[in-house]
Enzyme design. Sequence first.
Site, PDB file in Angstrom:
ATOM      1  N   HIS A   1      57.155 -44.698 -22.030  1.00 24.92           N
ATOM      2  CA  HIS A   1      55.969 -44.607 -23.482  1.00 24.92           C
ATOM      3  C   HIS A   1      55.030 -45.334 -23.427  1.00 24.92           C
ATOM      4  O   HIS A   1      55.386 -45.672 -24.828  1.00 24.92           O
ATOM      5  CB  HIS A   1      57.152 -43.547 -24.595  1.00 24.92           C
TER       6      HIS A   1
ATOM      7  N   ARG B   1      45.064 -43.385 -23.540  1.00 24.95           N
ATOM      8  CA  ARG B   1      43.730 -42.877 -23.588  1.00 24.95           C
ATOM      9  C   ARG B   1      42.599 -42.824 -22.735  1.00 24.95           C
ATOM     10  O   ARG B   1      41.660 -42.905 -23.016  1.00 24.95           O
ATOM     11  CB  ARG B   1      42.929 -43.989 -25.243  1.00 24.95           C
TER      12      ARG B   1
ATOM     13  N   ASN C   1      48.421 -36.749 -23.775  1.00 25.94           N
ATOM     14  CA  ASN C   1      47.346 -36.370 -24.769  1.00 25.94           C
ATOM     15  C   ASN C   1      45.911 -36.834 -24.626  1.00 25.94           C
ATOM     16  O   ASN C   1      45.579 -37.452 -26.274  1.00 25.94           O
ATOM     17  CB  ASN C   1      48.169 -36.856 -26.363  1.00 25.94           C
TER      18      ASN C   1
ATOM     19  N   HIS D   1      58.973 -35.172 -28.179  1.00 25.98           N
ATOM     20  CA  HIS D   1      58.314 -35.799 -29.373  1.00 25.98           C
ATOM     21  C   HIS D   1      59.162 -34.641 -29.810  1.00 25.98           C
ATOM     22  O   HIS D   1      58.947 -33.106 -30.556  1.00 25.98           O
ATOM     23  CB  HIS D   1      56.784 -35.524 -29.765  1.00 25.98           C
TER      24      HIS D   1
ATOM     25  N   ASP E   1      55.748 -46.442 -27.607  1.00 31.77           N
ATOM     26  CA  ASP E   1      55.134 -45.501 -27.866  1.00 31.77           C
ATOM     27  C   ASP E   1      53.474 -46.345 -28.247  1.00 31.77           C
ATOM     28  O   ASP E   1      53.417 -45.670 -29.154  1.00 31.77           O
ATOM     29  CB  ASP E   1      56.125 -44.542 -28.818  1.00 31.77           C
TER      30      ASP E   1
HETATM   31  O1  DOR Z   1      52.202 -41.470 -33.957  1.00 31.72           O
HETATM   32  C1  DOR Z   1      51.841 -41.649 -33.282  1.00 31.72           C
HETATM   33  N1  DOR Z   1      50.860 -41.484 -32.005  1.00 31.72           N
HETATM   34  N2  DOR Z   1      52.835 -40.645 -32.587  1.00 31.72           N
HETATM   35  C2  DOR Z   1      52.209 -39.654 -31.896  1.00 31.72           C
HETATM   36  O2  DOR Z   1      53.824 -38.534 -31.274  1.00 31.72           O
HETATM   37  C3  DOR Z   1      51.504 -39.645 -30.471  1.00 31.72           C
HETATM   38  C4  DOR Z   1      51.236 -41.168 -30.871  1.00 31.72           C
HETATM   39  C5  DOR Z   1      49.107 -41.661 -30.402  1.00 31.72           C
HETATM   40  O3  DOR Z   1      49.277 -40.594 -29.244  1.00 31.72           O
HETATM   41  O4  DOR Z   1      48.443 -41.473 -31.386  1.00 31.72           O
HETATM   42 ZN    ZN Z   2      54.080 -41.019 -27.868  1.00 33.13          ZN
HETATM   43 ZN    ZN Z   3      55.925 -38.791 -30.160  1.00 36.04          ZN
END
Ligand code: DOR
Ligand code: ZN
Ligand code: ZN
Length: 420
Positions: free
Chosen positions: A59, A63, A93, A177, A289
């Site tokens: 995870h 970017r 994302n 999520h 994350d």
């Molecule tokens: O805090 C977070 N940042 N939670 C997420 O689910 C996405 C992540 C991000 O891509 O910045």
């Molecule tokens: Zn994430």
């Molecule tokens: Zn997330």
Amino acid sequence: MSQELILIGRAFVNGNLKETEIGISEGKITYVGPSAGRGDRRIDLGSNRIILPGGVDPHVHFRDPGMTHKEDFGTGSASAISGGITCVLDMPNTIPPAVDRETVVEKKARLRKRSYCDYGLFAAITANSRPSKVADLVAGYKLFMGSTTGKILTNDDNVIADMVGEVMNLGKVLSVHAEDDNMILKGTERNCTDHLRNRPAAAEANAIRRLSKFKGGKINICHLTTVEGLNLAKSYGFTTEVTLHHIMFSSDRGSDAKYKVNPPLRESAAREALFKAFEQGEITMFGSDHAPHALSEKENEFDLAPSGMPGVETTLPILMNTVRKGTLPLSRVVEMCSTAPARVFGMNKGSVEVGKDADFSVFNLQNRKEIKGDCLHSKAGYTPYEGREAVFPDMVLLRGEMQLKDGEFCGETMGADIIG
Ligand code: DOR
Ligand code: ZN
Ligand code: ZN
């Protein structure tokens, strides 16, 4: 048979550390045992170091494309290698988001020969996606049930039923999520407590409950923050992921937006309960994350600052420090940071075993070091773990090639997409 490389030292094999010779040829482990025979090169790591399978981080948010001022695949993967991670799974994302064949193909082409570690991509499932159309390209799928960075929220139960049903037939994992967007409030936030108030624990449990009809499916609940959510996920047969920040930090971090993250940091009682569940081995795996944002954005007013924190380079080193201190068994770290994520996502990695990719992270547990944000490799340049002790790897090999040596990053962009 002569092997290209033989690593000699105390390796974590079948659940234990033992004196081992590891034969490596063509990027794969070809021998594990007392005496590997002839090799073109032999590296004796001595008795102070331990050889672990390379870390697998299921995870990260690197970017790339679209927000490369925050991170790009080069800096993100250099950061991964420097923290002992040899394979990452990258979230969709980005800008544009990886949601369909066109965006995934483009992202894959863009990343080719730019990563220092191996990687796999997630495709997001949204109202307009057709998961089957990207099944040959991705390592897994991602569902955002709560709004966060990026605009790929999917919160409609009919869409979820349709899409998740399709993913289940494809045999790949769906990472979720799990925050029910209907329960997320929008009040002004001045600090972590306000952020927590806007994103209550019940939103996590409720999102997971909404997935109960997929009981037994290959669903992975990301960054769990509550034991209630954990127990629900387990009762449905889902795998579970936790971040280091959710087990280490509580919502008492005040107005420092570096600790603003989704899901939010919880109150200490919830965090302690989650920590206990982790200690008892109830959580499948760690995911960092890793969600880097620019320091200037994090120094903005709390309410305007984006959510997320970097972590790919610090998760394993901080955990190795707890192993050094004797408060956490090494077997738990290897299981949760390598073996389990590799198994869940079907990678040929994650253990020191003949036939697996020759990915290794070598640690000297006497080499503790203070973490400094400006010494890490992420573009973020800061870390929520500033000043904490960690044990960084001494050496990292990716498919038999040295990517980090004597604690110094020396990588080449040989990282490959695990799906091809
Ligand atoms: O805090 C977070 N940042 N939670 C997420 O689910 C996405 C992540 C991000 O891509 O910045
Ligand atoms: Zn994430
Ligand atoms: Zn997330």
